[in-house]
Design a protein around this motif. Structure first.
Motif, PDB file in Angstrom:
ATOM      1  N   GLN A 145       0.799  -1.303  -0.019  1.00  0.00           N
ATOM      2  CA  GLN A 145       0.032   0.197   0.050  1.00  0.00           C
ATOM      3  C   GLN A 145       0.875   1.309   0.059  1.00  0.00           C
ATOM      4  OE1 GLN A 145      -2.426   0.309   3.673  1.00  0.00           O
ATOM      5  NE2 GLN A 145      -0.554   0.181   4.868  1.00  0.00           N
ATOM      6  N   ILE A 164      -6.908  -4.836   0.193  1.00  0.00           N
ATOM      7  CA  ILE A 164      -5.693  -4.920   0.925  1.00  0.00           C
ATOM      8  C   ILE A 164      -5.587  -5.745   2.107  1.00  0.00           C
ATOM      9  CG2 ILE A 164      -3.961  -3.465   2.128  1.00  0.00           C
ATOM     10  CD1 ILE A 164      -4.777  -1.007   0.652  1.00  0.00           C
ATOM     11  N   LEU A 199      -9.461  -2.575   3.580  1.00  0.00           N
ATOM     12  CA  LEU A 199      -8.306  -3.325   4.125  1.00  0.00           C
ATOM     13  C   LEU A 199      -8.822  -4.068   5.219  1.00  0.00           C
ATOM     14  CD1 LEU A 199      -5.017  -1.563   5.228  1.00  0.00           C
ATOM     15  CD2 LEU A 199      -6.447  -2.518   6.784  1.00  0.00           C
TER      16      LEU A 199
END
Length: 255
Positions: A145, A164, A199
């Motif tokens: 990231q 992510i 995420l």
């Protein structure tokens, strides 16, 4: 078509069997909540413990676990993105496996390893972009990231969301002061690529370190749609409307 996406915040153990049970249970919970595609944390299936990763028969155990997860995907009609170790050509990779209900599978290998990971893992070289139910998605892992160009190559025009997989394990003080940074970067990637970012982070202690959760979903404008706490195994979701142009046949990119 509207698609419901989810991110699972998970406690990772040294046991593949225990982690598999958590993944199966969470997938069932997510499907009951209408989730179509669910992302789990980095290395959530295997954990990072050196004894676990080096034990005899680990590859066979991992194969059996992936079969169980694949069966759950087929049964529930939910796509899963699972973090795990992968053993290939006498090398070990920090991998993300995309397992879809139609039987299609993709694998992404983490490209930007930490200094500690470089002692054990081989870095990947290729981004991953795939389509599912008329939407386009990208996948990166944790420290990836930090690199806008990788996120950009994982999110071609029309991408709906970037996933992510993270496991932000630090000593307690570092875990505390890195919360802001690890929240800001996914938001930046969302704005830059005009897509949702989900995420999924680990929570709790593992390998003598701590991860403070804060799994999140950011929308294309950078607003936080959902933010998990720092101590609970939990599930956060969002709905993405509409349908984006499909990739041309054969344009899916995977290691």
């Amino acid at each position: 078509m509207t698609l419901r996406l989810g991110a699972a915040q998970m406690f990772i153990t040294n046991s593949v069997a225990t982690n598999t049970s958590t993944i199966l249970r969470t997938a069932e919970e997510a499907r009951l909540k209408g989730v179509d595609l669910l992302v789990f944390p980095e290395m959530c299936l295997t954990g990072y413990d050196k004894k676990t990763l080096g034990q005899p028969g680990i590859e066979e155990e991992l194969g059996r676990a992936l079969e169980l997860i694949g069966s759950q995907v087929e049964k529930l009609k939910i796509g899963l993105i699972i973090g795990r170790a992968e053993f290939k050509d006498r090398k070990m990779y920090n991998a993300a496996s995309v397992i879809l209900p139609d039987g299609v599978k993709y694998t992404y290998y983490k490209i930007h390893l930490t200094a500690a990971e470089e002692k054990f893992f081989t870095p990947g070289t290729q981004p991953l972009s795939f389509t599912y139910n008329g939407h386009r998605f990208g996948v990166i892992i944790c420290r990836d990231q930090n690199y806008p160009e990788l996120a950009r190559s994982s999110c071609p025009e029309g991408t709906s969301a970037l996933f992510i997989l993270s496991a932000h394990y630090y000593n307690p003080a570092e875990a505390r002061w890195k919360l802001t940074k690890n929240r800001a970067l996914p938001i930046a990637r969302a704005v830059e690529n005009h897509c949702y970012v989900l995420l999924a982070n680990a929570v709790g202690s593992h390998i003598g370190l701590i991860s403070l959760g804060n799994s999140l979903i950011a929308d294309p404008e950078g607003a936080l749609v959902a933010l998990a706490d720092e101590a609970s195994e939990t599930l956060i979701t969002c709905d993405i409307p509409g349908e984006h142009p499909q990739l041309a046949p054969g344009d899916e990119r995977a290691v």
